[in-house]
Design a protein around this motif. Sequence first.
Motif, mmCIF file in Angstrom:
data_model
loop_
_atom_site.group_PDB
_atom_site.id
_atom_site.type_symbol
_atom_site.label_atom_id
_atom_site.label_comp_id
_atom_site.label_asym_id
_atom_site.label_seq_id
_atom_site.Cartn_x
_atom_site.Cartn_y
_atom_site.Cartn_z
ATOM 1 N N VAL A 303 0.773 -1.028 -0.158
ATOM 2 C CA VAL A 303 0.089 -0.025 -0.022
ATOM 3 C C VAL A 303 0.969 1.249 -0.046
ATOM 4 O O VAL A 303 0.692 1.995 -0.764
ATOM 5 C CB VAL A 303 -0.836 -0.182 1.314
ATOM 6 N N LEU A 304 1.797 1.147 0.820
ATOM 7 C CA LEU A 304 2.928 2.430 0.973
ATOM 8 C C LEU A 304 3.370 2.657 -0.660
ATOM 9 O O LEU A 304 3.631 3.678 -0.909
ATOM 10 C CB LEU A 304 4.060 1.928 1.623
ATOM 11 N N VAL A 365 9.749 3.094 1.760
ATOM 12 C CA VAL A 365 9.274 2.709 0.595
ATOM 13 C C VAL A 365 10.418 2.392 -0.575
ATOM 14 O O VAL A 365 10.572 1.765 -1.241
ATOM 15 C CB VAL A 365 8.053 3.477 -0.115
ATOM 16 N N SER A 366 11.547 3.363 0.006
ATOM 17 C CA SER A 366 12.634 3.215 -1.074
ATOM 18 C C SER A 366 13.461 1.964 -0.640
ATOM 19 O O SER A 366 13.846 1.325 -1.399
ATOM 20 C CB SER A 366 13.484 4.536 -0.623
ATOM 21 N N ASP A 367 13.466 1.629 0.762
ATOM 22 C CA ASP A 367 14.168 0.374 0.900
ATOM 23 C C ASP A 367 13.335 -0.911 0.328
ATOM 24 O O ASP A 367 13.786 -1.815 -0.212
ATOM 25 C CB ASP A 367 14.267 0.323 2.214
ATOM 26 N N PHE A 368 12.059 -0.787 0.665
ATOM 27 C CA PHE A 368 11.215 -1.905 -0.367
ATOM 28 C C PHE A 368 11.090 -2.024 -1.334
ATOM 29 O O PHE A 368 11.483 -3.126 -2.017
ATOM 30 C CB PHE A 368 9.885 -1.585 0.298
ATOM 31 N N LEU A 369 11.481 -1.146 -2.331
ATOM 32 C CA LEU A 369 11.470 -1.076 -3.737
ATOM 33 C C LEU A 369 12.831 -1.459 -4.255
ATOM 34 O O LEU A 369 12.806 -2.480 -5.183
ATOM 35 C CB LEU A 369 10.998 0.175 -4.416
ATOM 36 N N GLN A 370 13.753 -1.099 -3.394
ATOM 37 C CA GLN A 370 15.277 -1.780 -3.655
ATOM 38 C C GLN A 370 15.216 -3.076 -3.476
ATOM 39 O O GLN A 370 16.004 -3.799 -4.152
ATOM 40 C CB GLN A 370 16.157 -0.882 -2.846
ATOM 41 N N GLN A 371 14.701 -3.559 -2.402
ATOM 42 C CA GLN A 371 14.684 -5.190 -2.344
ATOM 43 C C GLN A 371 13.835 -5.895 -3.018
ATOM 44 O O GLN A 371 14.356 -7.123 -3.919
ATOM 45 C CB GLN A 371 14.209 -5.532 -0.737
ATOM 46 N N ASP A 375 16.916 -2.773 -9.538
ATOM 47 C CA ASP A 375 17.035 -1.800 -10.530
ATOM 48 C C ASP A 375 16.143 -0.711 -10.570
ATOM 49 O O ASP A 375 16.395 0.348 -11.345
ATOM 50 C CB ASP A 375 17.182 -2.346 -11.870
ATOM 51 N N THR A 376 15.320 -0.580 -9.825
ATOM 52 C CA THR A 376 14.330 0.619 -9.449
ATOM 53 C C THR A 376 14.995 1.862 -9.121
ATOM 54 O O THR A 376 15.629 1.618 -8.070
ATOM 55 C CB THR A 376 13.413 0.183 -8.839
#
Length: 390
Positions: A303-304, A365-371, A375-376
């Motif tokens: 959701v975040l 959310v930055s950490d979540f997207l990186q995991q 490449d995001t």
Amino acid sequence: MGPLDLAVLLLSDHTVRTVAAGAVLMGITSGVLGVYALLRRQSLLGDAMSHAALPGLALAFLVTRSKESAFLLLGAAFAAWVGALGVIAIPNYTRLKPDAALGIVLSVFFGFGLVVLTVIQRLPTAAQAGLDKFLFGQAATILQRDVLTMAVIAALALLVVILGWKEFKLLSFDPAFAAVQGFPVRLLDVALTSLVILAILAGLQTVGVVLMSAMLIAPAAAARQWTDRLSTMVLLAAVFGAAAGLGGVLLSSLGDSLPTGPTIVVCASLLVYGSLLFAPHRGLVWRRLVAGRRQRAVRALQVLAQLYWLGSQHGDPFYPHPAGALRALAGSGVQASLRELAARNWVRRLPDGRVALTPEGLAAVSDFLQQAAPDTPVPPSSESKPEAGP
């Protein structure tokens, strides 16, 4: 009947006190030694030896014509030892597998014991009556001298465990390494097998040869669910064994038709089932709770991420959006996720009901997207709280 009434019964009734003492000693001994049988994957070896003890009991009576516990237990120990040697020798000198050896020894010795018991029951004297109590146990007949015999057996077994703690530990987890290090592996194996026989002897009169294997494994299996350390496992197995013995005696004393031995085994089984369900890290309920917590955490992060994606469409990750827009993208359960995110200070609710990211939420959310997708591109974080969007 409350706990106080049970305590009064235990302290005031001589018979209950004697039987409880014997059951507790049996539970401690079988719990401690059952740990090594469980870790060495020899659970059924105890089953075979307990059944193999029956012909030894019967033959000891035929030779001595006495029902003194010392003579009968000596015969049981000899027969159980012969059965253990058979279980070990058959796979080494034949092509039969260990499970076949267990089945052969268990069935042959137990069948022979029943035959000898039948012969004894037909003798002209009535002195042999009561030997069949060793089949299912008859704890109510335990006398003080029997408790003393069990105490000696328990003390001897526990003393050997303490003296050989390091060697038995290494043998249980890595026997090959123990052999390389020069430890007498075969002698240690014989010593542990002998200790298991002692545990069987301590419980024959309480739960009998049929149910003794359960008391060897149940406390150890319950303790295994709670810890990964051998010392803690041994201590817990002793506590569980003692609790099962004491609980079975007290419960059987409350009912007129409750046999003590099977009741003790039922209590031990309840401890196993309770541990399988509720033990931390391994219990089924614990795993379900942890899995649900992880699922909710991942759901909240999704959701975040949706909130960040919506904000990015406006060129501002902090741009607020209605909760309905998130519900349309993420489906049901958004409100619960938003409450969890707000509690972590990852989102903030505006007076008009819209929801926006916070700087802490942007970092999360930055950490979540990186995991999730290395490449995001990582969105920039801000230390200052942004102004609300239009």
